[in-house]
Design an enzyme around this catalytic site. Structure first.
Site, PDB file in Angstrom:
ATOM      1  N   CYS A   2       0.843  -1.188   0.000  1.00 16.24           N
ATOM      2  CA  CYS A   2       0.000   0.000   0.000  1.00 16.24           C
ATOM      3  C   CYS A   2       0.883   1.243   0.000  1.00 16.24           C
ATOM      4  O   CYS A   2       1.845   1.343   0.747  1.00 16.24           O
ATOM      5  CB  CYS A   2      -0.956   0.081   1.179  1.00 16.24           C
ATOM      6  SG  CYS A   2      -2.113  -1.276   1.269  1.00 16.24           S
ATOM      7  N   ARG A  27       4.102  -0.230  -4.779  1.00 14.79           N
ATOM      8  CA  ARG A  27       3.862  -0.771  -3.441  1.00 14.79           C
ATOM      9  C   ARG A  27       2.595  -1.621  -3.379  1.00 14.79           C
ATOM     10  O   ARG A  27       2.348  -2.293  -2.374  1.00 14.79           O
ATOM     11  CB  ARG A  27       3.758   0.364  -2.424  1.00 14.79           C
ATOM     12  CG  ARG A  27       4.993   1.225  -2.359  1.00 14.79           C
ATOM     13  CD  ARG A  27       4.830   2.310  -1.335  1.00 14.79           C
ATOM     14  NE  ARG A  27       4.902   1.766  -0.001  1.00 14.79           N
ATOM     15  CZ  ARG A  27       5.992   1.731   0.750  1.00 14.79           C
ATOM     16  NH1 ARG A  27       7.103   2.232   0.289  1.00 14.79           N
ATOM     17  NH2 ARG A  27       5.978   1.211   1.944  1.00 14.79           N
ATOM     18  N   TRP A  76      -2.517  -2.881  -1.712  1.00 12.62           N
ATOM     19  CA  TRP A  76      -2.203  -4.311  -1.823  1.00 12.62           C
ATOM     20  C   TRP A  76      -3.129  -4.981  -0.820  1.00 12.62           C
ATOM     21  O   TRP A  76      -3.020  -4.758   0.390  1.00 12.62           O
ATOM     22  CB  TRP A  76      -0.744  -4.575  -1.486  1.00 12.62           C
ATOM     23  CG  TRP A  76      -0.336  -5.991  -1.700  1.00 12.62           C
ATOM     24  CD1 TRP A  76       0.035  -6.564  -2.872  1.00 12.62           C
ATOM     25  CD2 TRP A  76      -0.246  -7.028  -0.711  1.00 12.62           C
ATOM     26  NE1 TRP A  76       0.344  -7.897  -2.677  1.00 12.62           N
ATOM     27  CE2 TRP A  76       0.179  -8.202  -1.360  1.00 12.62           C
ATOM     28  CE3 TRP A  76      -0.493  -7.083   0.663  1.00 12.62           C
ATOM     29  CZ2 TRP A  76       0.374  -9.414  -0.685  1.00 12.62           C
ATOM     30  CZ3 TRP A  76      -0.306  -8.286   1.333  1.00 12.62           C
ATOM     31  CH2 TRP A  76       0.122  -9.433   0.652  1.00 12.62           C
ATOM     32  N   ASN A 102      -2.219   1.716   5.643  1.00 14.38           N
ATOM     33  CA  ASN A 102      -1.290   0.671   5.192  1.00 14.38           C
ATOM     34  C   ASN A 102      -0.984  -0.182   6.413  1.00 14.38           C
ATOM     35  O   ASN A 102      -0.626   0.363   7.460  1.00 14.38           O
ATOM     36  CB  ASN A 102      -0.003   1.315   4.663  1.00 14.38           C
ATOM     37  CG  ASN A 102       1.077   0.284   4.383  1.00 14.38           C
ATOM     38  OD1 ASN A 102       0.790  -0.891   4.186  1.00 14.38           O
ATOM     39  ND2 ASN A 102       2.319   0.727   4.377  1.00 14.38           N
ATOM     40  N   GLY A 103      -1.140  -1.499   6.313  1.00 13.29           N
ATOM     41  CA  GLY A 103      -0.836  -2.369   7.448  1.00 13.29           C
ATOM     42  C   GLY A 103      -2.008  -3.286   7.757  1.00 13.29           C
ATOM     43  O   GLY A 103      -2.893  -3.471   6.921  1.00 13.29           O
ATOM     44  N   GLU A 485      18.082 -17.492  -6.959  1.00 10.57           N
ATOM     45  CA  GLU A 485      17.622 -16.168  -7.399  1.00 10.57           C
ATOM     46  C   GLU A 485      17.033 -16.259  -8.821  1.00 10.57           C
ATOM     47  O   GLU A 485      15.998 -15.656  -9.105  1.00 10.57           O
ATOM     48  CB  GLU A 485      18.806 -15.177  -7.332  1.00 10.57           C
ATOM     49  CG  GLU A 485      18.652 -13.859  -8.092  1.00 10.57           C
ATOM     50  CD  GLU A 485      17.601 -12.926  -7.532  1.00 10.57           C
ATOM     51  OE1 GLU A 485      16.942 -13.267  -6.544  1.00 10.57           O
ATOM     52  OE2 GLU A 485      17.402 -11.845  -8.133  1.00 10.57           O
ATOM     53  N   LYS A 489      13.109 -15.241  -9.676  1.00 13.33           N
ATOM     54  CA  LYS A 489      12.759 -14.224 -10.667  1.00 13.33           C
ATOM     55  C   LYS A 489      11.783 -14.784 -11.710  1.00 13.33           C
ATOM     56  O   LYS A 489      10.849 -14.116 -12.123  1.00 13.33           O
ATOM     57  CB  LYS A 489      14.009 -13.709 -11.382  1.00 13.33           C
ATOM     58  CG  LYS A 489      14.819 -12.719 -10.604  1.00 13.33           C
ATOM     59  CD  LYS A 489      14.063 -11.422 -10.407  1.00 13.33           C
ATOM     60  CE  LYS A 489      14.700 -10.549  -9.350  1.00 13.33           C
ATOM     61  NZ  LYS A 489      14.669 -11.044  -7.986  1.00 13.33           N
ATOM     62  N   GLU A 492       8.270 -15.161 -10.140  1.00 12.95           N
ATOM     63  CA  GLU A 492       7.521 -13.934  -9.861  1.00 12.95           C
ATOM     64  C   GLU A 492       7.184 -13.138 -11.116  1.00 12.95           C
ATOM     65  O   GLU A 492       6.164 -12.460 -11.157  1.00 12.95           O
ATOM     66  CB  GLU A 492       8.199 -13.065  -8.793  1.00 12.95           C
ATOM     67  CG  GLU A 492       9.438 -12.311  -9.170  1.00 12.95           C
ATOM     68  CD  GLU A 492       9.948 -11.415  -8.029  1.00 12.95           C
ATOM     69  OE1 GLU A 492      11.156 -11.236  -7.939  1.00 12.95           O
ATOM     70  OE2 GLU A 492       9.138 -10.883  -7.256  1.00 12.95           O
ATOM     71  N   HIS A 508      20.355 -36.643  -5.263  1.00  8.14           N
ATOM     72  CA  HIS A 508      19.659 -37.073  -4.040  1.00  8.14           C
ATOM     73  C   HIS A 508      18.148 -36.949  -4.182  1.00  8.14           C
ATOM     74  O   HIS A 508      17.431 -36.986  -3.189  1.00  8.14           O
ATOM     75  CB  HIS A 508      20.165 -36.258  -2.849  1.00  8.14           C
ATOM     76  CG  HIS A 508      21.625 -36.453  -2.580  1.00  8.14           C
ATOM     77  ND1 HIS A 508      22.128 -37.615  -2.037  1.00  8.14           N
ATOM     78  CD2 HIS A 508      22.703 -35.655  -2.833  1.00  8.14           C
ATOM     79  CE1 HIS A 508      23.446 -37.517  -1.933  1.00  8.14           C
ATOM     80  NE2 HIS A 508      23.826 -36.347  -2.430  1.00  8.14           N
ATOM     81  N   LYS A 611       6.046  -4.236  -3.952  1.00  8.45           N
ATOM     82  CA  LYS A 611       7.477  -4.017  -3.805  1.00  8.45           C
ATOM     83  C   LYS A 611       7.918  -4.107  -2.351  1.00  8.45           C
ATOM     84  O   LYS A 611       8.951  -4.669  -2.037  1.00  8.45           O
ATOM     85  CB  LYS A 611       7.807  -2.621  -4.355  1.00  8.45           C
ATOM     86  CG  LYS A 611       9.267  -2.236  -4.279  1.00  8.45           C
ATOM     87  CD  LYS A 611      10.059  -2.975  -5.317  1.00  8.45           C
ATOM     88  CE  LYS A 611      11.536  -2.657  -5.270  1.00  8.45           C
ATOM     89  NZ  LYS A 611      12.302  -3.745  -5.903  1.00  8.45           N
TER      90      LYS A 611
HETATM   91  O1  M6R Z   1      12.831  -4.652   0.477  1.00  6.65           O
HETATM   92  P1  M6R Z   1      13.437  -5.981   0.782  1.00  6.65           P
HETATM   93  O2  M6R Z   1      14.791  -6.155   0.205  1.00  6.65           O
HETATM   94  O3  M6R Z   1      13.436  -6.271   2.275  1.00  6.65           O
HETATM   95  O4  M6R Z   1      12.488  -7.047   0.121  1.00  6.65           O
HETATM   96  C1  M6R Z   1      12.695  -8.416   0.312  1.00  6.65           C
HETATM   97  C2  M6R Z   1      11.861  -9.239  -0.641  1.00  6.65           C
HETATM   98  O5  M6R Z   1      10.502  -8.992  -0.438  1.00  6.65           O
HETATM   99  C3  M6R Z   1      12.210  -8.950  -2.105  1.00  6.65           C
HETATM  100  O6  M6R Z   1      13.560  -9.177  -2.372  1.00  6.65           O
HETATM  101  C4  M6R Z   1      11.355  -9.839  -3.037  1.00  6.65           C
HETATM  102  O7  M6R Z   1      11.701 -11.176  -2.874  1.00  6.65           O
HETATM  103  C5  M6R Z   1      11.509  -9.392  -4.490  1.00  6.65           C
HETATM  104  N1  M6R Z   1      10.211  -9.301  -5.101  1.00  6.65           N
HETATM  105  C6  M6R Z   1      12.326 -10.341  -5.305  1.00  6.65           C
HETATM  106  O8  M6R Z   1      12.490  -9.894  -6.612  1.00  6.65           O
END
Ligand code: M6R
Length: 616
Positions: A2, A27, A76, A102-103, A485, A489, A492, A508, A611
């Site tokens: 949010c 956000r 969000w 927000n929260g 990683e 990516k 997501e 394994h 984000k």
């Molecule tokens: O703002 P932050 O680095 O604490 O965020 C952590 C994760 O939420 C963030 O890296 C998330 O996994 C990304 N969407 C990955 O691309």
């Protein structure tokens, strides 16, 4: 999670709010809404499910009378689906008061029942509406917006940033925060509130932090901050280090494409001023002085998502260089497992946003348990650095795309600086060895630029994979977190099932997943690597090839051993083994972006994500 923006001043509040929301949309983008007190003193609201463009369409169809006081929200969803009625603002005091949030208000059910018993009615399924109704009732009793906010926040549990406006108090916006972000933008005859500085950086670069459990009242010519008990507090003002253009696409097709192109700069800027004469200087660690750092017997890195994978890369280097055990743990797992901590434990949190609730809670817990707490963060003035004893800022610049890219390489840079600093303090590496690693670090930006150049062809590779159902990623040593990683990516951005494995683990169990046509990315260690992992990974490639997998290898230029077994090879420049992650991750970032684009998906705002994850 949010985005929130508030404005009071002489200008069109709708212009300010909509500009702010467009910068905060990363956000959350389940809905957007605004409330404005017009020049005749009436409050008007518009809100729409979906992205900001839906709200803009609504404002075009049914224009809102503009005014000089207003609040705006991009959501969000947590409580209640992403529809029009759950969108913010929510109203109280017979529609005269508007509130955004927000929260999560954890005790909202009991408060809602209390309000229902008192004869109030609700139009949404949100936890937020209960706060709007409660503040409205308090305003009827007190006629004072700040006091009404104070009385209500005293009854709320959980995490919240709240902003309110009331049509009987034009020219005033009141905000409150507990565990969720809120920053003040200081203008000339106008003031702003925002979830982060992006909300107002187009109008002012003067910002002021708001501490935990504080209430702020802004008017065009004044800003008053108090704690939840009403005592005035003095907060620190600072200058935002970047301007609005840094948070714009600047001709790129997406923020993600722009941010990947900025990976070299993110590393270079994070190194800037921190290496001198072949050694590392980190004056920001003053509180954690040499005596403290020489005395620590354990490092625990806490982070989530991509930041946790940066931590996992850092583990290998810090252990090797500083000879201190390093554990890497997801913040939310760490926080609730009763970890053993004392003053000889250094907890290092990593967060791009500095607002991730899971990490914030873990930081607070570590501090309260007596551990020493250091943060690596990209966002000036955010909450996690404020809760930490010291902070190493990454200077990646604003990261707008939801998927983290340039922040990742900047985080590894900061971890490596920390690892070398610890090695200096603890005397575990010779001056020559430190200088060699510093030289490797200094060379990284240029090498990433080379990788960006050769990675241009990845788009074609991605284009024939749009129907792919599953992709596997393998790596070893520092290549293992890079495989993780790469998989994150792809999930997501392209909504494709993906998993990252340690290549040694394949036999394994996961090898059972390999069937003809299965696509497997392999991050191959250098053949020059002294740990002789290269032949083992080449054997893994042969094992999966023998079972019909299609192998895409990311391997050092000139690695002839890989060529016969890989369907595609993406070459990366020669680098010391600890420095390969900076290079190997770039094609993976590009690949997931290209594949998502080929599938016609929004790479900057993938579904269901936000984000900044400011709820636990
Ligand atoms: O703002 P932050 O680095 O604490 O965020 C952590 C994760 O939420 C963030 O890296 C998330 O996994 C990304 N969407 C990955 O691309």
């Amino acid at each position: 999670m949010c985005g929130i923006v508030g404005y009071v001043g002489p200008n069109s509040s709708l212009d300010v709010l909509l500009a702010g929301l467009s910068r905060l949309e990363y956000r959350g983008y389940d809905s957007a809404g605004v409330a404005v007190i017009d020049d005749a003193g009436h409050i008007g609201t518009r809100k729409r499910a979906g992205k900001l463009k839906e709200l803009l369409g609504e404002l075009e169809e049914t224009p809102l009378n503009d005014g000089k006081t207003g609040i705006g929200h991009t959501r969000w969803a947590t409580h209640g689906g992403p529809n029009d009625s759950n969108a913010h603002p929510h109203l109280g005091d017979n529609g005269k008061l508007a509130l955004i949030h927000n929260g999560i208000i954890e005790n909202f059910s009991e408060l809602k029942q209390e309000m229902l018993d008192a004869g109030e009615s609700f139009t949404s399924e949100t936890d937020t509406e209960v706060a709007a109704i409660m503040v409205g009732r308090e305003y009827r009793a007190t006629g004072d917006l700040t006091e009404s906010m104070r009385r209500v926040v005293a009854r709320l549990e959980g995490a919240f940033t709240l902003l309110i406006v009331h049509e009987d108090s034009p020219g005033v916006v009141v905000g409150a925060r507990r565990n969720s972000p809120l920053v003040i933008g200081l203008g000339d005859g106008e003031n702003f509130l925002g979830s982060d500085v992006a909300a107002f950086v187009g109008f002012t670069r003067r910002a002021m932090e708001i501490g935990q459990d504080q209430i702020v009242t802004i008017r065009p010519d004044s800003v008053l901050v108090t704690d939840f008990d009403g005592a005035a507090v003095q907060n620190t003002e600072y200058e935002v280090a970047w301007d609005a253009s840094a948070a714009e696409k600047g001709g790129w097709a997406s923020f993600m494409a722009k941010e990947i192109s900025e990976e070299p700069e993110a590393v270079a800027n994070t190194l800037r001023g921190r290496i001198h004469d072949g050694a590392v200087t980190l004056p920001e660690l003053a509180v954690l002085d040499d005596v403290v750092l020489a005395g620590i017997n354990r490092v625990i890195v806490i982070a989530c998502g991509t930041a946790a994978y940066a931590g996992a890369v850092g583990k290998y280097a810090i252990e090797k260089w500083a000879r201190v055990p390093v554990e890497v743990e997801l913040s939310h797992e760490f926080r609730y497992r009763d970890p053993i901590l004392d003053e000889r434990t250094l907890v290092v949190s990593i967060s791009q946003s500095g607002e991730t609730m899971d990490t914030l809670m873990a930081v607070k817990y570590a501090k309260a348990s007596g551990a020493r707490v250091l943060s690596i963060c990209n966002t000036q003035g955010s909450t996690i650095p404020r809760e930490s004893e010291a902070v190493i800022y990454t200077h990646a610049g604003p990261e707008v795309a939801v998927a983290s890219t340039k922040a990742f390489v900047a985080q590894i840079t900061a971890l490596y600086l920390l690892g070398l600093h610890l090695a200096q303090v603890r005397g575990t590496l010779s001056a020559e060895a430190i200088a060699e690693n510093v030289e490797e670090l200094r060379a990284v930006p240029e090498k990433i630029t080379e990788v960006l150049e050769v990675s241009k062809s990845i788009g074609q590779l991605a284009h024939w994979m749009t129907d792919t159902q599953s992709v596997l990623f393998l790596g070893r040593h520092v290549g293992y977190p890079i495989a993780m990683e790469g998989a994150l990516k792809l999930k997501e951005l392209a909504y494709i099932h993906a998993e990252g494995f340690a290549a040694g683990e394949l036999k394994h169990g996961p090898i059972a997943l390999i069937e003809p046509g299965q696509i497997v990315f392999v991050v191959v260690p250098s053949p020059r690597d002294p740990s002789s992992l290269h032949p083992k990974v080449v054997s893994n490639i042969q094992e999966i090839r023998a079972r019909g997998a299609r192998v895409i290898a990311i391997a050092e230029q000139g690695d002839a051993a890989v060529l016969p077994f890989a369907d595609e090879v993406i070459p990366i420049p020669l680098a010391g083994s600890f420095f390969e992650p900076f290079l190997a991750v770039v094609p993976l970032h590009i690949f997931s972006m290209e594949l998502a684009m080929a599938k016609g998906l929004d790479v900057d705002q993938p579904r269901n994500l936000a984000k900044s994850v400011t709820v636990e």
